[in-house]
Design a protein around this motif. Structure first.
Motif, PDB file in Angstrom:
ATOM      1  N   UNK A   1       0.854  -1.184   0.000  1.00  0.00           N
ATOM      2  CA  UNK A   1       0.000   0.000   0.000  1.00  0.00           C
ATOM      3  C   UNK A   1       0.888   1.230   0.000  1.00  0.00           C
ATOM      4  N   UNK A   2       0.919   1.955  -1.104  1.00  0.00           N
ATOM      5  CA  UNK A   2       1.792   3.121  -1.242  1.00  0.00           C
ATOM      6  C   UNK A   2       0.976   4.406  -1.270  1.00  0.00           C
ATOM      7  N   UNK A   3       1.136   5.212  -0.234  1.00  0.00           N
ATOM      8  CA  UNK A   3       0.432   6.492  -0.200  1.00  0.00           C
ATOM      9  C   UNK A   3       0.957   7.436  -1.266  1.00  0.00           C
ATOM     10  N   UNK A   4       2.275   7.403  -1.520  1.00  0.00           N
ATOM     11  CA  UNK A   4       2.885   8.345  -2.446  1.00  0.00           C
ATOM     12  C   UNK A   4       3.203   9.657  -1.761  1.00  0.00           C
ATOM     13  N   UNK A   5       3.857  10.531  -2.500  1.00  0.00           N
ATOM     14  CA  UNK A   5       4.240  11.847  -1.978  1.00  0.00           C
ATOM     15  C   UNK A   5       3.249  12.897  -2.458  1.00  0.00           C
TER      16      UNK A   5
END
Length: 395
Positions: free
Chosen positions: A99-103
């Motif tokens: 699960x990658x929220x990102x920047x």
């Protein structure tokens, strides 16, 4: 899809833009109906200095070449994949899902006129296809747009984890995250998800860190030492607490668009006109964070908890995020909360390292998305309904 137990890696890189937090979690269904979340281990990875400078420039820039934004999007995907790979190797475990929220480089939860239409938007970068390809496992990303499209602010999204881990039948809890932005989740004793109140109260480390960078050429106030040497300037504090954001009713969210470079420039300029020393400016910035949190608690949260928890001794204030490492900030918060009978605790006491909580949250949200389950809390974001968050990129 019937929910099953999985090892999920959550990746979070917040508005402080200092790096990546990775949390490896075992997540599965439980007889109680809520997911069971167990932290296996967590790691922190600072951004390379050149990457951080470009990320900060992208977040505060009025204009940046599209080519640079695209390159940064792909480069962050590589860094996220490496961070997950290194963490999995460190703890000797496989990973089934990421699960990658990102920047976040832009977030606008409140509509404004654009090209003839009232528009709200959000943008998190870090190419999920790169992560999926390098790790050979599926990735869930772009968590915020679905809530935004359903009429919500797209933030905060951590309240789902707060509810799963911290809800109590007898104790009301406030979960306070001290990242770049300060966000709080209020969970009355015996609450359902409809009873959860959550919102961004304003800046946490963001303004303090920016003042440290400009005045002392340091990324943050280590151990709150600079603030401890300074004096808080009440006139500066009151002027900036008059910002309309602080009195706006929840649901609400904010970011560098509200408290970034332009805000810091005004803050330093006003402070210097009143002859504040550099350490006084940092002390006042720290007090701005503490006061805005305490004011939000008294204006919006206490009455909400009071519906089900009229006695303050039944309230616990559980703090996480990088700001926990700032003793000056924590002392200001305790000085404001403990006279109210509120017990201040740390997420560490519940088995979640202070820096890892948001990464754990996005591991949980990824697990929910993979199983076709909603992940937002409409009472927190203002969305019209519960929605499945994010998109799945398969290896």
């Amino acid at each position: 899809m019937k929910p099953k137990k999985m090892i999920v890696a959550g990746i979070m890189s917040g508005t402080s833009a200092d790096g990546m937090d990775v949390a490896l979690c075992s997540i599965g269904p439980s007889a109680a109906g809520k997911p069971r979340v167990k932290l296996i281990g967590a790691s922190e990875f600072p951004y390379p200095q050149a990457v951080r400078q470009i990320v900060l420039a992208a977040m505060d820039a009025k204009s940046m070449p599209v080519a640079d934004l695209s390159r940064l999007h792909w480069r962050l995907g590589e860094l996220y994949a490496e961070a997950v790979q290194n963490t999995a190797r460190l703890y000797g475990t496989r990973v089934d899902l990421v699960g990658s929220h990102g920047q976040t480089i832009y977030h606008q939860g409140v509509a404004s006129k654009y090209l003839g239409s009232e528009t709200r938007c959000t943008w998190q970068i870090g190419e999920a296809s790169v992560i999926a390809e390098k790790l050979s496992i599926p990735v869930v990303s772009d968590f915020r747009p679905a809530d935004l499209a359903a009429g919500g602010q797209g933030a905060p999204l951590v309240p789902m984890l707060d509810y799963v881990l911290f809800r109590s039948e007898k104790i009301s809890r406030v979960l306070q995250n001290l990242g770049g932005i300060a966000n709080m989740t209020a969970i009355p004793a015996g609450a359902t998800t409809d009873d959860v109140l959550a919102f961004d109260s304003g800046p946490s480390n963001m303004v303090i860190d920016a003042c440290m960078a400009r005045l002392f050429n340091k990324p943050f106030d280590r151990n709150g030492a600079v603030a401890r040497r300074g004096i808080v300037y009440p006139k500066v504090l009151e002027r900036f607490l008059a910002d309309p954001y602080f009195s706006t009713l929840p649901p609400k969210s904010c970011g560098r668009e509200d408290f970034g470079e332009a805000f810091v420039e005004r803050f330093i300029s006003v402070s210097r006109r009143l002859k504040a020393r550099d350490e006084d400016i940092v002390a006042t910035a720290t007090a701005l964070t503490a006061r805005s949190i305490l004011d939000a608690y008294q204006k919006f949260v206490w009455s909400h908890l009071g519906q089900k928890a009229p006695l303050a001794r039944h309230v616990e204030y559980v703090v996480g995020g990088g700001g926990v490492r700032n003793p000056s900030l924590m002392a200001m918060l305790r000085d404001g909360l403990e006279p109210l009978g509120v017990k201040v605790r740390s997420t560490d006491e519940f088995g979640i390292p202070t820096q890892a909580k948001e990464a754990v949250a996005f591991a949980l949200l990824a697990w929910l998305t993979w199983h076709g389950l909603s992940g937002n809390v409409p009472s927190a974001t203002g969305a019209a309904r519960s929605v499945i968050l994010g998109r799945i990129t398969r290896a």
